[in-house]
Design a protein around this motif. Structure first.
Motif, PDB file in Angstrom:
ATOM      1  N   HIS A  74     -10.201   5.975   2.218  1.00  0.00           N
ATOM      2  CA  HIS A  74      -9.137   4.905   2.022  1.00  0.00           C
ATOM      3  C   HIS A  74      -8.934   4.122   3.179  1.00  0.00           C
ATOM      4  N   PRO A 127      -4.997   9.525  -1.380  1.00  0.00           N
ATOM      5  CA  PRO A 127      -4.926   9.983   0.156  1.00  0.00           C
ATOM      6  C   PRO A 127      -3.546  10.269   0.517  1.00  0.00           C
ATOM      7  N   LEU A 164       1.172   4.228  -3.088  1.00  0.00           N
ATOM      8  CA  LEU A 164       0.917   5.759  -2.908  1.00  0.00           C
ATOM      9  C   LEU A 164       2.135   6.528  -3.170  1.00  0.00           C
ATOM     10  N   LEU A 173      -5.678   2.018  -2.855  1.00  0.00           N
ATOM     11  CA  LEU A 173      -6.393   2.748  -1.656  1.00  0.00           C
ATOM     12  C   LEU A 173      -6.834   4.181  -2.042  1.00  0.00           C
ATOM     13  N   ALA A 174      -6.876   4.418  -3.493  1.00  0.00           N
ATOM     14  CA  ALA A 174      -7.237   5.557  -3.934  1.00  0.00           C
ATOM     15  C   ALA A 174      -8.695   5.509  -4.683  1.00  0.00           C
ATOM     16  N   HIS A 180     -14.727  11.438  -1.077  1.00  0.00           N
ATOM     17  CA  HIS A 180     -13.787  10.278  -0.575  1.00  0.00           C
ATOM     18  C   HIS A 180     -12.651  10.808   0.246  1.00  0.00           C
ATOM     19  N   GLN A 234       0.840  -1.129  -0.015  1.00  0.00           N
ATOM     20  CA  GLN A 234       0.006   0.020   0.116  1.00  0.00           C
ATOM     21  C   GLN A 234       0.928   1.256   0.020  1.00  0.00           C
TER      22      GLN A 234
END
Length: 309
Positions: free
Chosen positions: A176, A136, A108, A243-244, A170, A104
């Motif tokens: 996220h 995030p 990112l 996680l986006a 979001h 993760q």
């Protein structure tokens, strides 16, 4: 330590997870997402605690550990096979959790490298491929809405406003973290994997409804979701982090249909009530048995320490 107190936290997710999925379908998107995330967190924490308690009992029987804790190993329950299995399972889940966290974080960082070092709330990428997502922030960075020029060209003015409102929702809801929680819960107990997809769907519906309220136009929001999905499908971008969250992902036709239906408050029903009661009972029993096992181990350790005096 009662065997039942350690087994139930590992068995109840098999029943509670399907109940949570069924109940979530009868709730508003925000309530459904919170329910699924809370259920996943509770069941995962209980399963992890049960494994740790079982493995910890074997660890306490080791002479160096027993001497350090000033306790007599003979007063501790002797279940080497169960404890060994629990220790192996706990080690495997810890390794998987670390691998998930590293993946993760790498996702990112790669996305941040593409977006650049700017801190603006909106980042526009010069890319003909249509894409938009809520990126995030890392612990020391703020989140950003990222959109490509290709996506902006695919939508008209009201649709762009709805899309950006969706992605901002979001970030505001910190969705996220919900997605990350679902990933770690699935690592701790395989039965919780079935909560990841419905949680992702309800997070998108949560953002859909937020965008519809922000723009005051449900039809434009529905068009934005549909046209964004069609545009993104022509040339997908592979570097969007897991996680986006993005408006053009998930079961888009179902989301568009929901947006084109006037928003109504879900009605109570016998099925919904029964599912809620059953899920509450499962979660309460899970928490109670985990607490009972923890208390029992604490008392056993105290007895073993007293025997050495």
């Amino acid at each position: 330590m009662p065997t039942l107190s350690l087994l139930l936290p590992l068995l109840l997710p098999l029943l509670a997870a399907p109940l949570a999925r069924r109940l979530a379908e009868q709730l508003a998107p925000r309530a459904a997402a919170l329910l699924l995330a809370g259920t996943a967190a509770t069941l995962a924490a209980a399963a992890g605690t049960a494994l740790a308690l079982t493995a910890g009992t074997a660890l306490l029987r080791l002479p160096p550990v027993a001497a350090l804790g000033h306790l007599s190993p003979h007063w501790l329950p002797d279940s080497p096979y169960t404890a060994t299995a629990a220790a192996l399972a706990l080690t495997a889940t810890a390794a998987l959790a670390v691998r998930t966290a590293r993946r993760q974080l790498a996702d990112l960082r790669r996305a941040r490298a593409v977006v650049g070092p700017g801190t603006a709330a909106l980042a526009v990428l010069d890319d003909e491929r249509a894409d938009a997502f809520a990126l995030p922030g890392l612990p020391w960075q703020r989140g950003q809405v990222v959109v490509t020029t290709g996506m902006l060209r695919a939508l008209d003015g009201p649709e762009r406003a709805a899309l950006l409102a969706h992605e901002r929702a979001h970030l505001a809801g910190r969705h996220h973290l919900f997605l990350a929680l679902a990933e770690y819960a699935a690592v701790l107990h395989p039965a919780l994997r079935q909560l990841r997809t419905p949680l992702g769907y309800h997070l998108e519906r949560w953002a859909d409804e937020s965008a519809a309220r922000a723009t005051g136009d449900r039809a434009a929001t529905a068009r934005a979701v549909g046209r964004a999905a069609l545009a993104a499908a022509k040339a997908p971008r592979p570097d969007r982090p897991l996680l986006a969250p993005a408006a053009h992902t998930g079961p888009v036709p179902r989301r568009v249909a929901a947006l084109l239906t006037p928003a109504t408050r879900p009605r109570a029903s016998a099925t919904r009530t029964a599912a809620a009661l059953a899920l509450t009972a499962c979660l309460a029993l899970t928490a109670a048995t985990t607490l009972d096992a923890t208390t029992d181990l604490h008392r056993t350790v105290e007895s073993a320490q007293a025997a050495t005096r």
